[in-house]
Design a protein around this motif. Structure first.
Motif, mmCIF file in Angstrom:
data_model
loop_
_atom_site.group_PDB
_atom_site.id
_atom_site.type_symbol
_atom_site.label_atom_id
_atom_site.label_comp_id
_atom_site.label_asym_id
_atom_site.label_seq_id
_atom_site.Cartn_x
_atom_site.Cartn_y
_atom_site.Cartn_z
ATOM 1 N N ASP A 204 39.804 23.743 41.546
ATOM 2 C CA ASP A 204 39.697 24.166 40.160
ATOM 3 C C ASP A 204 38.399 24.901 39.867
ATOM 4 O O ASP A 204 37.968 24.984 38.719
ATOM 5 C CB ASP A 204 39.826 22.959 39.227
ATOM 6 N N LYS A 205 37.737 25.424 40.884
ATOM 7 C CA LYS A 205 36.490 26.148 40.686
ATOM 8 C C LYS A 205 36.743 27.400 39.854
ATOM 9 O O LYS A 205 37.711 28.132 40.069
ATOM 10 C CB LYS A 205 35.883 26.520 42.040
ATOM 11 N N LYS A 206 35.867 27.650 38.919
ATOM 12 C CA LYS A 206 36.003 28.821 38.043
ATOM 13 C C LYS A 206 35.929 30.106 38.861
ATOM 14 O O LYS A 206 35.169 30.230 39.814
ATOM 15 C CB LYS A 206 34.883 28.812 37.008
ATOM 16 N N ARG A 207 36.737 31.087 38.461
ATOM 17 C CA ARG A 207 36.733 32.390 39.111
ATOM 18 C C ARG A 207 36.304 33.453 38.103
ATOM 19 O O ARG A 207 36.745 33.437 36.956
ATOM 20 C CB ARG A 207 38.118 32.721 39.672
ATOM 21 N N ILE A 208 35.455 34.347 38.547
ATOM 22 C CA ILE A 208 35.004 35.453 37.701
ATOM 23 C C ILE A 208 35.433 36.760 38.359
ATOM 24 O O ILE A 208 35.106 37.022 39.515
ATOM 25 C CB ILE A 208 33.472 35.432 37.517
ATOM 26 N N PHE A 209 36.170 37.565 37.618
ATOM 27 C CA PHE A 209 36.635 38.864 38.109
ATOM 28 C C PHE A 209 35.711 39.951 37.550
ATOM 29 O O PHE A 209 35.553 40.068 36.332
ATOM 30 C CB PHE A 209 38.079 39.107 37.695
ATOM 31 N N VAL A 210 35.110 40.716 38.436
ATOM 32 C CA VAL A 210 34.110 41.709 38.049
ATOM 33 C C VAL A 210 34.713 43.106 38.096
ATOM 34 O O VAL A 210 35.304 43.508 39.107
ATOM 35 C CB VAL A 210 32.879 41.630 38.973
ATOM 36 N N LEU A 211 34.566 43.833 36.996
ATOM 37 C CA LEU A 211 35.060 45.207 36.898
ATOM 38 C C LEU A 211 33.895 46.138 36.588
ATOM 39 O O LEU A 211 32.892 45.728 36.010
ATOM 40 C CB LEU A 211 36.114 45.330 35.790
ATOM 41 N N ASN A 212 34.054 47.406 36.949
ATOM 42 C CA ASN A 212 33.045 48.422 36.632
ATOM 43 C C ASN A 212 33.713 49.565 35.875
ATOM 44 O O ASN A 212 34.790 50.029 36.277
ATOM 45 C CB ASN A 212 32.405 48.970 37.913
ATOM 46 N N PHE A 213 33.070 50.003 34.791
ATOM 47 C CA PHE A 213 33.602 51.128 34.025
ATOM 48 C C PHE A 213 32.473 52.124 33.791
ATOM 49 O O PHE A 213 31.512 51.843 33.067
ATOM 50 C CB PHE A 213 34.163 50.648 32.682
ATOM 51 N N HIS A 214 32.582 53.298 34.426
ATOM 52 C CA HIS A 214 31.628 54.383 34.231
ATOM 53 C C HIS A 214 32.347 55.464 33.417
ATOM 54 O O HIS A 214 33.179 56.201 33.942
ATOM 55 C CB HIS A 214 31.144 54.938 35.565
ATOM 56 N N GLY A 215 32.029 55.531 32.149
ATOM 57 C CA GLY A 215 32.783 56.394 31.245
ATOM 58 C C GLY A 215 32.250 57.807 31.155
ATOM 59 O O GLY A 215 31.043 58.033 31.150
ATOM 60 N N ASP A 216 33.154 58.760 31.083
ATOM 61 C CA ASP A 216 32.803 60.145 30.773
ATOM 62 C C ASP A 216 33.384 60.469 29.402
ATOM 63 O O ASP A 216 33.909 59.597 28.712
ATOM 64 C CB ASP A 216 33.328 61.104 31.849
#
Length: 344
Positions: free
Chosen positions: A94-106
């Motif tokens: 039951d360990k917490k999971r963190i999903f990492v996203l990257n957004f470089h906007g134009d």
């Protein structure tokens, strides 16, 4: 003539060998890519906990005595083996999971094409106890494009999954339209935040065309199908109507932000931007912190997975990568397994 004949035979043999190598390499790449989804993009997932551990381990390799490091390396191999034997979907885990996203906007928010796919795949596996962290960098752009990007982020909130947005450099205008959706916003002290306003500008070439005896004709159906224009003569009525459209867009912008954050809109919705320290005072952000510190600290208690959709590499690039791997041989496989980038 004998020389020409011999050289021709040598050249033919060389070409044959090269073609054979390319055919074999192509076959290997095709087999390696079998089972992957077709299309212009592919999903990449990085287990950041192991990446952090790999970097620390590399530093230890340079710092520790050789005998101590060998023992540490042996222990590490055993830990990696045990971790690979664990079942990721085990209910007891039951360990917490963190999903990492990257957004470089134009200006067109073109990264939203990948963002929507990344969010979709995360929502298929995420649990209520999990978290999504978006590292956002954007100075804004087209209203409808950033409106779609913000709508993609609301999908995460609708599933009752915590959303944290990290601003290391800039989240202004359309960038802040996205950021305000978050449950928690962190920003670096000198990150640029805010700019809750709308801008529209265009040149007008009407006098230039008249001076060169060039006629411009435009036909519309509907009183306000076109207001201000690049080439026609703009009237005060056209400008007033266009101003109404800008004001309406600003009103929608402010209403959207107000829905997600309790702010003094009269103060923050002037179109100004602020650095992180002042943005914290204005409650535009919740905490002064870089994404690096936030994720490194979170890795102590949670499993971090960086998710991204990447364009497929051209065949020649994949061939170069394969050649590099073959050239490294056994040492390349060792580094891939253990995560050590260089050992001297």
């Amino acid at each position: 003539m004998d020389f020409v004949t011999d050289y021709s035979l040598f050249l033919a043999k060389s070409i044959t060998v090269v073609l054979a190598i390319l055919a074999i390499a192509g076959g290997i790449i095709a087999l390696a890519g079998r089972g992957r989804p077709l299309g212009k993009q592919r999903l990449e997932v990085k287990y950041l906990n192991r990446e952090y551990d790999d970097m620390a381990h590399t530093l230890k390799a340079a710092m520790l005595p050789k005998k101590v490091f060998k023992q540490l390396l042996k222990t590490r191999k055993q830990e990696i083996k045990r971790s690979r034997e664990q079942t990721p979907d085990d209910p007891s885990k039951d360990k917490k999971r963190i999903f990492v996203l990257n957004f470089h906007g134009d200006i067109r928010a073109s990264a939203v094409a990948s963002l929507r796919e990344e969010i979709t795949v995360i929502l298929t596996v995420a649990r209520p106890a999990d978290e999504v962290v978006l590292r956002l960098e954007s100075g804004g752009g087209l209203v409808h494009a950033y409106g779609l990007a913000a709508s993609q982020l609301t999908r995460i909130k609708d599933k009752q999954i915590r959303l944290t947005i990290a601003v290391d450099k800039i989240a202004a205008s359309g960038g802040y339209l996205m950021a305000c959706v978050a449950d928690h916003i962190i920003a670096a002290p000198f990150a640029v935040v805010g700019s809750i306003g709308v801008l529209a500008q265009l040149p007008n070439f009407n006098r230039f065309l008249k001076r060169h005896d060039i006629d411009f004709e435009q036909f519309t159906a509907g009183e306000f199908k076109r207001t201000v224009t690049l080439f026609g003569e703009n009237t005060d009525e056209d400008r007033a109507r266009f101003r109404q459209e800008i004001d309406e867009t600003h009103r929608l912008f402010k209403a959207f932000v107000k829905t997600h954050r309790d702010l003094d809109m009269a103060t923050v919705a002037t179109g100004e931007h602020w650095y992180g320290t002042r943005a914290l005072e204005l409650k535009l952000v919740d905490e002064l912190c870089t994404s690096d510190d936030y994720l490194l600290d979170a890795s102590k208690t949670a499993e971090l997975y960086q998710v991204s959709f990447k364009p497929k590499k051209p065949f020649i690039d994949r061939l170069s990568s394969l050649a590099s791997i073959l050239d490294k041989g056994h040492m390349g496989r060792y580094r891939s397994e253990v995560g050590i980038h260089e050992i001297k």
